[in-house]
Write a protein that holds these residues in place. Structure first.
Motif, PDB file in Angstrom:
ATOM      1  N   GLY A  93     -36.012   9.931  -9.776  1.00 30.37           N
ATOM      2  CA  GLY A  93     -34.853   9.842 -10.656  1.00 30.37           C
ATOM      3  C   GLY A  93     -34.695   8.454 -11.241  1.00 30.37           C
ATOM      4  N   TYR A  94     -33.769   8.344 -12.195  1.00 31.91           N
ATOM      5  CA  TYR A  94     -33.635   7.066 -12.904  1.00 31.91           C
ATOM      6  C   TYR A  94     -33.092   5.968 -12.012  1.00 31.91           C
ATOM      7  CZ  TYR A  94     -28.566   7.568 -13.265  1.00 31.91           C
ATOM      8  OH  TYR A  94     -27.232   7.650 -12.974  1.00 31.91           O
ATOM      9  N   HIS A 154     -35.627   2.938 -11.836  1.00 29.57           N
ATOM     10  CA  HIS A 154     -35.252   1.785 -12.653  1.00 29.57           C
ATOM     11  C   HIS A 154     -34.118   0.964 -12.052  1.00 29.57           C
ATOM     12  CE1 HIS A 154     -37.856   3.290 -15.804  1.00 29.57           C
ATOM     13  NE2 HIS A 154     -37.222   4.444 -15.815  1.00 29.57           N
ATOM     14  N   ASN A 155     -33.687   1.319 -10.841  1.00 30.46           N
ATOM     15  CA  ASN A 155     -32.646   0.558 -10.145  1.00 30.46           C
ATOM     16  C   ASN A 155     -31.333   0.561 -10.920  1.00 30.46           C
ATOM     17  OD1 ASN A 155     -31.781  -0.913  -7.914  1.00 30.46           O
ATOM     18  ND2 ASN A 155     -32.166  -2.861  -8.893  1.00 30.46           N
ATOM     19  N   PHE A 156     -30.983   1.697 -11.531  1.00 35.18           N
ATOM     20  CA  PHE A 156     -29.704   1.822 -12.226  1.00 35.18           C
ATOM     21  C   PHE A 156     -28.573   2.028 -11.210  1.00 35.18           C
ATOM     22  CE2 PHE A 156     -31.212   3.522 -16.620  1.00 35.18           C
ATOM     23  CZ  PHE A 156     -31.881   2.328 -16.808  1.00 35.18           C
ATOM     24  N   ASN A 157     -27.334   1.749 -11.637  1.00 33.76           N
ATOM     25  CA  ASN A 157     -26.165   2.007 -10.799  1.00 33.76           C
ATOM     26  C   ASN A 157     -25.770   3.481 -10.890  1.00 33.76           C
ATOM     27  OD1 ASN A 157     -25.950  -0.668 -10.022  1.00 33.76           O
ATOM     28  ND2 ASN A 157     -24.686  -1.193 -11.795  1.00 33.76           N
ATOM     29  N   ARG A 158     -25.146   3.981  -9.852  1.00 37.52           N
ATOM     30  CA  ARG A 158     -24.643   5.354  -9.869  1.00 37.52           C
ATOM     31  C   ARG A 158     -23.226   5.363 -10.439  1.00 37.52           C
ATOM     32  NH1 ARG A 158     -20.825   5.307  -6.111  1.00 37.52           N
ATOM     33  NH2 ARG A 158     -21.054   4.082  -4.207  1.00 37.52           N
ATOM     34  N   GLN A 176     -26.018  11.380 -12.546  1.00 38.44           N
ATOM     35  CA  GLN A 176     -26.518  11.777 -13.852  1.00 38.44           C
ATOM     36  C   GLN A 176     -26.830  10.538 -14.688  1.00 38.44           C
ATOM     37  OE1 GLN A 176     -23.960  13.046 -12.345  1.00 38.44           O
ATOM     38  NE2 GLN A 176     -24.119  15.284 -12.332  1.00 38.44           N
ATOM     39  N   PRO A 177     -27.797  10.647 -15.601  1.00 43.51           N
ATOM     40  CA  PRO A 177     -28.169   9.475 -16.408  1.00 43.51           C
ATOM     41  C   PRO A 177     -27.158   9.117 -17.490  1.00 43.51           C
ATOM     42  CG  PRO A 177     -29.442  11.383 -17.063  1.00 43.51           C
ATOM     43  CD  PRO A 177     -28.675  11.797 -15.848  1.00 43.51           C
ATOM     44  N   GLY A 221     -40.021   5.406 -24.821  1.00 44.52           N
ATOM     45  CA  GLY A 221     -39.853   4.284 -23.890  1.00 44.52           C
ATOM     46  C   GLY A 221     -38.498   4.235 -23.235  1.00 44.52           C
ATOM     47  N   LYS A 222     -37.642   5.208 -23.506  1.00 46.38           N
ATOM     48  CA  LYS A 222     -36.324   5.242 -22.874  1.00 46.38           C
ATOM     49  C   LYS A 222     -36.476   5.342 -21.365  1.00 46.38           C
ATOM     50  CE  LYS A 222     -31.791   5.707 -22.929  1.00 46.38           C
ATOM     51  NZ  LYS A 222     -30.889   4.636 -23.431  1.00 46.38           N
ATOM     52  N   ARG A 223     -35.748   4.506 -20.646  1.00 48.81           N
ATOM     53  CA  ARG A 223     -35.865   4.500 -19.182  1.00 48.81           C
ATOM     54  C   ARG A 223     -35.128   5.708 -18.604  1.00 48.81           C
ATOM     55  NH1 ARG A 223     -34.214  -1.380 -17.203  1.00 48.81           N
ATOM     56  NH2 ARG A 223     -32.548  -1.039 -18.728  1.00 48.81           N
ATOM     57  N   MET A 224     -35.919   6.668 -18.126  1.00 42.49           N
ATOM     58  CA  MET A 224     -35.372   7.909 -17.579  1.00 42.49           C
ATOM     59  C   MET A 224     -36.162   8.289 -16.333  1.00 42.49           C
ATOM     60  SD  MET A 224     -34.863   9.970 -21.184  1.00 42.49           S
ATOM     61  CE  MET A 224     -34.013  11.352 -20.423  1.00 42.49           C
ATOM     62  N   ALA A 225     -35.861   9.457 -15.791  1.00 33.24           N
ATOM     63  CA  ALA A 225     -36.599   9.949 -14.632  1.00 33.24           C
ATOM     64  C   ALA A 225     -38.036  10.252 -15.031  1.00 33.24           C
ATOM     65  CB  ALA A 225     -35.922  11.195 -14.075  1.00 33.24           C
TER      66      ALA A 225
END
Length: 208
Positions: free
Chosen positions: A123-124, A128-132, A144-145, A160-164
C-alpha cells in the motif's frame, strides 16, 4: 585500475572495534572473476571489458555462449558483466586474466550495486511512508490514498504518481561503503553497513 568485480551477499553481523562499540557489517564472498571479453574502443579514452563470475556446467548454456567460451578457451560462467576502463590500463588486462580482491585494502571505500529485497504489492503508506487518516469513529479515511488527481482538467492521473504497487525488487546502488576486513584466502570481504538484497543475492562492487 578501475575495479569491477562480482560477488554474493553472505549475510550480516556485528563487529566490535577497539573502543568496544558494535559496528553493523555485511559479509560478502567476492570473486574471483575472469576477463571474458575485451570489446573495441568506445571512445578515445575508454574501452569495455567483460568479466565472468561463478563457474557453470556447459550443458546449461546456450549454443552461442558455449561457442564463445570454447573459441577463446576460457571456462564457462553463469554471470557476465561489462564495465569501462581507461585505454591506458589495457596493458594490464588480458583475456583470461583473473581479477580478485587483492587490489582492495582495509579502510578504502567502494560502491556496491544489487537488487533490493522484493516485498510484493504494498500500500501507499508502507511503500512511500505516507501518513494515515484520523482513526476516530467519524473518520471514513483511515488508510485510503485520498484524491489522486485534478478534475476535468487534465482529466487523468499523471505517470509516476506515488500509489500502491510493487515494492522492492529494484536495482539499488550504495556509494562509499568502507571495507573493514579482508580475507584473501577465502575471498571474503567485510563491509561497514548494509548492502542491497537478501542473502545469496548477486552484487557488483566498483570504485568509480
Amino acid at each position: 585500475m578501475v575495479l569491477g568485480i562480482l560477488g554474493k551477499k553472505v549475510g550480516m553481523t556485528q563487529i566490535f572495534n577497539s573502543e568496544g562499540s558494535a559496528i553493523q557489517a555485511t559479509i560478502l564472498k567476492v570473486g574471483p572473476c575472469t576477463v571474458t571479453q575485451i570489446t573495441n574502443k568506445l571512445t578515445n579514452t575508454k574501452t569495455n571489458i567483460q568479466i565472468g563470475y561463478e563457474y557453470i556446467n556447459p550443458n546449461k548454456l546456450t549454443k552461442s555462449k558455449l561457442g564463445y567460451f570454447k573459441k577463446y578457451k576460457i571456462p564457462c560462467f553463469k554471470y557476465l558483466r561489462e564495465y569501462a576502463i581507461n585505454n591506458n590500463e589495457l596493458k594490464n588486462v588480458k583475456l583470461g586474466k583473473i581479477i580478485n580482491i587483492d587490489t582492495l585494502k582495509v579502510g578504502k571505500y567502494v560502491n556496491i550495486s544489487g537488487t533490493s529485497t522484493g516485498k510484493g504489492f504494498s500500500g501507499y503508506q508502507k511503500r512511500h511512508n505516507f501518513n494515515r487518516g484520523p482513526m476516530s469513529h467519524g473518520s471514513k479515511n483511515h488508510r485510503q490514498p485520498g484524491s489522486i488527481g485534478a478534475g476535468t482538467t487534465p482529466g487523468r492521473v499523471f505517470p509516476g504518481k506515488r500509489m500502491a504497487g510493487q515494492m522492492g525488487n529494484k536495482k539499488v546502488s550504495i556509494r562509499n561503503l568502507k571495507i573493514i576486513k579482508i580475507n584473501k584466502n577465502n575471498n571474503i570481504l567485510v563491509i561497514k553497513g548494509s548492502v542491497p538484497g537478501k542473502n545469496g543475492n548477486l552484487i557488483y562492487i566498483y570504485n568509480k
